[in-house]
Design a protein around this motif. Structure first.
Motif, mmCIF file in Angstrom:
data_model
loop_
_atom_site.group_PDB
_atom_site.id
_atom_site.type_symbol
_atom_site.label_atom_id
_atom_site.label_comp_id
_atom_site.label_asym_id
_atom_site.label_seq_id
_atom_site.Cartn_x
_atom_site.Cartn_y
_atom_site.Cartn_z
ATOM 1 N N LEU A 109 0.839 -1.197 0.000
ATOM 2 C CA LEU A 109 0.000 0.000 0.000
ATOM 3 C C LEU A 109 0.872 1.243 0.000
ATOM 4 O O LEU A 109 1.989 1.208 0.511
ATOM 5 N N GLY A 110 0.325 2.330 -0.530
ATOM 6 C CA GLY A 110 1.041 3.590 -0.462
ATOM 7 C C GLY A 110 0.273 4.682 -1.162
ATOM 8 O O GLY A 110 -0.663 4.417 -1.915
ATOM 9 N N GLY A 111 0.686 5.898 -0.920
ATOM 10 C CA GLY A 111 0.078 7.047 -1.563
ATOM 11 C C GLY A 111 0.636 7.250 -2.959
ATOM 12 O O GLY A 111 1.501 6.503 -3.422
ATOM 13 N N GLY A 116 6.995 -3.125 -4.696
ATOM 14 C CA GLY A 116 6.373 -4.383 -5.105
ATOM 15 C C GLY A 116 7.261 -5.156 -6.068
ATOM 16 O O GLY A 116 7.390 -6.385 -5.970
ATOM 17 N N GLU A 117 7.896 -4.450 -6.989
ATOM 18 C CA GLU A 117 8.816 -5.097 -7.931
ATOM 19 C C GLU A 117 10.000 -5.718 -7.200
ATOM 20 O O GLU A 117 10.446 -6.818 -7.544
ATOM 21 N N GLN A 118 10.511 -5.038 -6.186
ATOM 22 C CA GLN A 118 11.614 -5.591 -5.391
ATOM 23 C C GLN A 118 11.192 -6.875 -4.687
ATOM 24 O O GLN A 118 11.943 -7.850 -4.655
ATOM 25 N N VAL A 132 2.791 -4.344 3.496
ATOM 26 C CA VAL A 132 3.777 -3.273 3.617
ATOM 27 C C VAL A 132 3.113 -1.959 3.231
ATOM 28 O O VAL A 132 2.397 -1.886 2.231
ATOM 29 N N LEU A 133 3.373 -0.918 4.008
ATOM 30 C CA LEU A 133 2.934 0.435 3.679
ATOM 31 C C LEU A 133 4.178 1.223 3.288
ATOM 32 O O LEU A 133 5.151 1.275 4.045
ATOM 33 N N VAL A 134 4.153 1.812 2.098
ATOM 34 C CA VAL A 134 5.284 2.623 1.636
ATOM 35 C C VAL A 134 4.920 4.085 1.814
ATOM 36 O O VAL A 134 3.924 4.564 1.264
ATOM 37 N N ALA A 140 6.719 7.900 1.617
ATOM 38 C CA ALA A 140 7.884 8.692 1.211
ATOM 39 C C ALA A 140 9.053 7.803 0.789
ATOM 40 O O ALA A 140 10.203 8.081 1.108
ATOM 41 N N GLY A 141 8.735 6.703 0.112
ATOM 42 C CA GLY A 141 9.758 5.794 -0.378
ATOM 43 C C GLY A 141 10.288 4.821 0.656
ATOM 44 O O GLY A 141 11.181 4.024 0.355
ATOM 45 N N ILE A 142 9.753 4.863 1.844
ATOM 46 C CA ILE A 142 10.232 3.985 2.925
ATOM 47 C C ILE A 142 9.195 2.907 3.194
ATOM 48 O O ILE A 142 8.060 3.202 3.579
ATOM 49 N N PRO A 143 9.560 1.626 3.000
ATOM 50 C CA PRO A 143 8.616 0.536 3.272
ATOM 51 C C PRO A 143 8.536 0.251 4.775
ATOM 52 O O PRO A 143 9.550 0.107 5.448
ATOM 53 N N LEU A 144 7.308 0.220 5.270
ATOM 54 C CA LEU A 144 7.048 -0.093 6.669
ATOM 55 C C LEU A 144 6.263 -1.388 6.745
ATOM 56 O O LEU A 144 5.149 -1.474 6.210
ATOM 57 N N SER A 145 6.811 -2.394 7.382
ATOM 58 C CA SER A 145 6.145 -3.688 7.482
ATOM 59 C C SER A 145 4.993 -3.600 8.476
ATOM 60 O O SER A 145 5.175 -3.200 9.632
ATOM 61 N N LEU A 146 3.784 -3.961 8.018
ATOM 62 C CA LEU A 146 2.604 -3.960 8.880
ATOM 63 C C LEU A 146 2.260 -5.371 9.343
ATOM 64 O O LEU A 146 1.680 -5.553 10.407
ATOM 65 N N LYS A 147 2.593 -6.346 8.509
ATOM 66 C CA LYS A 147 2.237 -7.741 8.823
ATOM 67 C C LYS A 147 3.263 -8.639 8.173
ATOM 68 O O LYS A 147 3.714 -8.418 7.059
#
Length: 174
Positions: free
Chosen positions: A6-8, A17-19, A163-165, A167-174
């Motif tokens: 997810l992300g804005g 997602g590609e990574q 994952v919530l992205v 400002a370019g930073i991935p944050l793991s939610l689950k």
């Protein structure tokens, strides 16, 4: 393994997602399901699409469709990435005339969630997170915001990784 990213807008969600799919399926063929509509005459839009295409490895196969459930069921062996659910949901709401009655879009949403549950291979799904801003002024804007929020929650429930992205930073939610 299933991952929801997810992300804005312009947050880096597609790149992340590609990574993820590259980590899960290095140097393997990947099916990239693109949901972006054609917009003839819109050169800025065409450039955005080209930038996404150029970033992807040559051995990835791009499939453009709005029938995500059928495409997922067509070949369950390929590592797959869907980019993105927001454009897909907008198309489903258009097709169903659901901008004033969002329940009309429930059938394709249910089919997609069921297909995600059944999918046995690596699957990365990119989607916008739109519920973090102002309440849209229009009824259709509120309907989309509400429906993408519900869809994202349903898909997140079925994914092992979320994952919530920001400002370019991935944050793991689950």
């Amino acid at each position: 393994m299933r991952c929801l990213v997810l992300g804005g807008a312009r947050s880096g969600k597609s790149g992340h997602g590609e990574q993820v799919i590259n980590e899960w399926a290095p140097r393997q063929p990947v099916r990239y399901i693109a949901t972006a509509p054609d917009r003839p005459g819109d050169e800025e839009w065409a450039e955005r699409v080209r930038a996404h295409q150029q970033r992807r490895p040559a051995h990835w196969k791009t499939v453009r469709t709005d029938d995500l459930a059928a495409e997922l069921d067509r070949d369950t062996s390929l590592p797959t990435m869907i980019d993105d659910l927001g454009m897909w949901l907008a198309a489903m709401m258009d097709q169903a005339g659901a901008w004033t009655d969002s329940s009309r879009a429930s059938a394709p949403v249910d089919r997609l969630v069921d297909a995600v549950v059944r999918y046995p291979g690596p699957l990365v799904i990119v989607t916008p997170e739109v519920g973090m801003g102002i309440v849209p002024e229009t009824r259709s804007g509120r309907a989309f915001r509400d429906e993408i929020g519900v869809l994202n929650a349903r898909i997140a429930e079925e994914c092992e990784k979320v994952v919530l992205v920001v400002a370019g930073i991935p944050l793991s939610l689950k």
